[in-house]
Enzyme design. Structure first.
Site, PDB file in Angstrom:
ATOM      1  N   ASN A   8      45.750  52.427  31.905  1.00 53.11           N
ATOM      2  CA  ASN A   8      44.297  52.248  31.792  1.00 53.11           C
ATOM      3  C   ASN A   8      43.660  53.211  32.787  1.00 53.11           C
ATOM      4  OD1 ASN A   8      41.641  51.446  31.763  1.00 53.11           O
ATOM      5  ND2 ASN A   8      42.001  49.506  32.842  1.00 53.11           N
ATOM      6  N   TRP A   9      43.127  54.303  32.264  1.00 49.74           N
ATOM      7  CA  TRP A   9      42.589  55.342  33.160  1.00 49.74           C
ATOM      8  C   TRP A   9      41.161  55.056  33.610  1.00 49.74           C
ATOM      9  CZ3 TRP A   9      44.366  60.623  30.595  1.00 49.74           C
ATOM     10  CH2 TRP A   9      45.759  60.738  30.755  1.00 49.74           C
ATOM     11  N   LYS A  10      40.592  53.973  33.097  1.00 51.37           N
ATOM     12  CA  LYS A  10      39.221  53.603  33.468  1.00 51.37           C
ATOM     13  C   LYS A  10      38.300  54.815  33.269  1.00 51.37           C
ATOM     14  CE  LYS A  10      41.368  50.309  36.491  1.00 51.37           C
ATOM     15  NZ  LYS A  10      41.279  49.346  37.553  1.00 51.37           N
ATOM     16  N   HIS A  88      38.916  43.053  30.175  1.00 49.84           N
ATOM     17  CA  HIS A  88      39.368  43.480  31.508  1.00 49.84           C
ATOM     18  C   HIS A  88      38.444  42.863  32.561  1.00 49.84           C
ATOM     19  CE1 HIS A  88      40.256  46.027  34.954  1.00 49.84           C
ATOM     20  NE2 HIS A  88      41.381  46.353  34.335  1.00 49.84           N
ATOM     21  N   GLU A  90      37.127  43.992  35.142  1.00 45.88           N
ATOM     22  CA  GLU A  90      35.963  44.811  35.544  1.00 45.88           C
ATOM     23  C   GLU A  90      34.822  44.651  34.551  1.00 45.88           C
ATOM     24  OE1 GLU A  90      37.985  48.575  36.031  1.00 45.88           O
ATOM     25  OE2 GLU A  90      39.072  47.744  37.728  1.00 45.88           O
ATOM     26  N   GLU A 160      46.372  39.629  34.339  1.00 40.40           N
ATOM     27  CA  GLU A 160      45.965  40.485  35.443  1.00 40.40           C
ATOM     28  C   GLU A 160      45.236  39.649  36.494  1.00 40.40           C
ATOM     29  OE1 GLU A 160      45.784  44.854  34.230  1.00 40.40           O
ATOM     30  OE2 GLU A 160      43.813  44.004  33.887  1.00 40.40           O
ATOM     31  N   GLY A 166      43.849  46.923  41.691  1.00 37.81           N
ATOM     32  CA  GLY A 166      43.339  47.993  42.538  1.00 37.81           C
ATOM     33  C   GLY A 166      43.353  47.661  44.023  1.00 37.81           C
ATOM     34  N   SER A 205      48.275  46.253  40.465  1.00 35.72           N
ATOM     35  CA  SER A 205      49.012  47.040  41.451  1.00 35.72           C
ATOM     36  C   SER A 205      50.498  47.202  41.110  1.00 35.72           C
ATOM     37  CB  SER A 205      48.829  46.462  42.854  1.00 35.72           C
ATOM     38  OG  SER A 205      47.461  46.534  43.231  1.00 35.72           O
ATOM     39  N   GLY A 226      46.630  50.540  36.186  1.00 33.51           N
ATOM     40  CA  GLY A 226      45.479  51.374  36.505  1.00 33.51           C
ATOM     41  C   GLY A 226      45.905  52.526  37.390  1.00 33.51           C
ATOM     42  N   GLY A 227      45.767  52.344  38.694  1.00 33.28           N
ATOM     43  CA  GLY A 227      45.971  53.421  39.669  1.00 33.28           C
ATOM     44  C   GLY A 227      47.251  54.222  39.464  1.00 33.28           C
TER      45      GLY A 227
HETATM   46  C1  PEP Z   1      43.994  47.553  35.767  1.00 30.27           C
HETATM   47  O1  PEP Z   1      42.940  48.136  35.961  1.00 30.27           O
HETATM   48  O2  PEP Z   1      44.191  47.015  34.678  1.00 30.27           O
HETATM   49  C2  PEP Z   1      44.976  47.524  36.839  1.00 30.27           C
HETATM   50  C3  PEP Z   1      45.983  46.716  36.714  1.00 30.27           C
HETATM   51  O3  PEP Z   1      44.747  48.357  37.919  1.00 30.27           O
HETATM   52  P1  PEP Z   1      45.788  48.663  39.110  1.00 30.27           P
HETATM   53  O4  PEP Z   1      47.117  48.959  38.488  1.00 30.27           O
HETATM   54  O5  PEP Z   1      45.197  49.819  39.828  1.00 30.27           O
HETATM   55  O6  PEP Z   1      45.839  47.426  39.960  1.00 30.27           O
END
Ligand code: PEP
Length: 242
Positions: A8-10, A88, A90, A160, A166, A205, A226-227
């Site tokens: 997920n590149w946001k 999600h 966010e 999640e 994040g 994470s 994500g990251g």
């Molecule tokens: C996400 O945004 O779905 C996520 C899990 O981010 P991260 O891996 O950065 O915690």
């Protein structure tokens, strides 16, 4: 079934960065684990044109019409898109999305032939108050009630924990497995023919140094990342390729 890693590149990466990433990733990607990517919607065609499955990070509950600014799941499917991430945290936090409201988006996206990755998860406060399982139960019931049974084989759930997204804090494998097993039990009770085989991803994470112990858990079928999906080298490692 292969483990599935979804990036997920946001709202990150411009066109040049997307293209460079895909070149670097595809040069070493073996297919050992499935790799799907949801870039910014504006660059999704670059992923569609690669050998990876492409997704968007939100879509409309409508297929077409006077909905200024929305992204149509039908159009996305027609252009070769594969999946959509819905719910999600966010989007729940910044755009006031609710599980009840998401129910309609999930229905339309599934009916249009997209795979839906429906995200659920608790905040730290809710965890500390012992509300994790009841909250996740509610998110599942509200988001999934009255969905068309025939479309459910294209449903994926992502657990999640909001406190792990994040932040660098990851749920321990045992904490994640407890919730995944709970999610599996709800899915199995609700949809007897699908619950056992529905993929349940963990997100929060996930990194190269914790991915293997998470994926070793019985009910963890992959990760939503994500990251660590933003660097081709790290995403390759998550896919078991380095
Ligand atoms: C996400 O945004 O779905 C996520 C899990 O981010 P991260 O891996 O950065 O915690």
């Amino acid at each position: 079934m292969k483990k599935l890693m979804v990036g997920n590149w946001k709202m990150n990466k411009n066109g040049k960065e997307c293209a460079e990433y895909l070149d670097a990733f595809l040069e070493k990607y073996s297919g050992h684990r499935e790799a799907w990517i949801a870039p910014q919607a504006l660059y999704v065609k670059l992923v569609i044109n690669s050998e990876l499955k492409a997704g968007i990070q939100n879509c409309s509950e409508h297929t077409d019409g006077a909905y200024t600014g929305e992204v149509s799941p039908r159009t996305f499917r027609e252009m070769g898109g594969h999946f959509v991430i819905l719910g999600h945290s966010e989007r729940r936090q910044h755009f006031s999305e609710t599980s009840r409201g998401l129910n309609a988006k999930i229905r339309t996206a599934l009916q249009e032939g997209l795979t839906v990755i429906y995200c659920v998860g608790e905040t730290l406060e809710q965890r500390e108050q012992g509300l994790t399982l009841s909250l996740i139960g509610d998110q599942l019931h509200q988001g999934l009630n009255d969905q068309t049974k025939a479309t459910l084989e294209n449903l994926i759930i992502a657990y999640e924990p909001v406190w792990a997204i994040g932040t660098g804090k990851t749920a321990s494998p045992a904490q994640a497995q407890e919730v995944h097993s709970f999610i599996r039990s709800i899915l199995t009770a609700k949809f007897p023919s699908f619950g056992q085989k529905t993929r349940i991803l963990y997100g929060g994470s996930v990194k190269p140094d914790n991915v293997e112990e998470l994926l070793a858990q019985k009910d963890i079928d992959g990760g939503l990342v994500g990251g660590a999906s933003l660097k081709a080298k790290d995403f390759l490692a998550l896919c078991g390729d380095m």
